[in-house]
Design an enzyme around this catalytic site. Structure first.
Site, PDB file in Angstrom:
ATOM      1  N   HIS A  33       2.392 -55.709  53.688  1.00  0.00           N
ATOM      2  CA  HIS A  33       2.968 -55.258  52.473  1.00  0.00           C
ATOM      3  C   HIS A  33       3.686 -54.229  52.287  1.00  0.00           C
ATOM      4  CE1 HIS A  33       3.181 -54.645  48.175  1.00  0.00           C
ATOM      5  NE2 HIS A  33       2.809 -53.754  48.125  1.00  0.00           N
ATOM      6  N   HIS A  45       7.584 -51.908  44.674  1.00  0.00           N
ATOM      7  CA  HIS A  45       6.978 -52.903  45.333  1.00  0.00           C
ATOM      8  C   HIS A  45       6.277 -53.740  44.359  1.00  0.00           C
ATOM      9  CE1 HIS A  45       2.731 -51.782  44.587  1.00  0.00           C
ATOM     10  NE2 HIS A  45       3.009 -50.766  44.443  1.00  0.00           N
ATOM     11  N   CYS A 118       6.139 -59.880  48.881  1.00  0.00           N
ATOM     12  CA  CYS A 118       6.687 -58.494  48.872  1.00  0.00           C
ATOM     13  C   CYS A 118       8.248 -58.459  49.678  1.00  0.00           C
ATOM     14  CB  CYS A 118       5.632 -57.844  48.933  1.00  0.00           C
ATOM     15  SG  CYS A 118       4.704 -58.274  50.687  1.00  0.00           S
TER      16      CYS A 118
END
Length: 165
Positions: A33, A45, A118
């Site tokens: 991530h 994010h 992301c």
């Protein structure tokens, strides 16, 4: 920045604390991530509506840009500052990265595991180029394995979305 009693040392694999505009790579069980550091212990994010950034089936859906404490996003996972894309592209000024990141908070964007996730989001913020090494690695594995190459290549090639920045 960066004292030996760093409040960010927990799972940090770097020798320094994050600075404004740094990209943060967080190692989840089966994916990474990504977030961008915006100061005062916060990151921005991009997550899909199920609350995670990657690891869901490859399908288009919407996601939300969030600003949260670094530790709330990292949890117990290992993480590192990863600005490796700077070797290929010139990063934008840190204040511009942070301003643009904060301006995106709360916005909904089209989320797609292959086309815009992301990692694409934060790398576009930092360098103006939406790339995902996770997707490129997946494509390489698919090429070697021969499975899903046409669909993945088509999805990657057809990505013509305008930059939100």
């Amino acid at each position: 920045m960066g004292s030996s009693s760093s409040s960010y040392s927990g799972g940090n694999q770097n020798d320094r604390e994050p600075e404004l505009g740094d990209l943060i790579e967080i190692f989840r069980d089966n994916y990474e991530h990504w977030a961008v550091y915006v100061g005062a212990g916060f990151v921005v994010h991009f997550v899909n509506h199920s609350g995670v950034s990657s690891g869901n089936p490859v399908q288009a859906e919407n996601g939300t840009v969030r600003k949260e404490k670094l530790w709330d996003v990292v949890g117990k996972d290992k993480w590192r500052i990863n600005n490796s894309m700077d070797r290929k592209y010139k990063p934008r000024p840190a204040n511009v990265i942070v301003e643009d990141a904060k301006a995106m908070v709360g916005k909904e964007l089209g989320y797609h595991l292959v086309e815009y996730n992301c990692e694409h989001f934060v790398k576009e913020l930092r360098c103006g180029v939406a790339e995902s090494l996770q997707v490129e690695k997946l494509a390489a594995v698919a090429l070697v394995g021969g499975a899903g190459v046409i669909g993945l290549a088509g999805a990657m090639a057809s990505r013509n979305r305008p930059s939100p920045f």
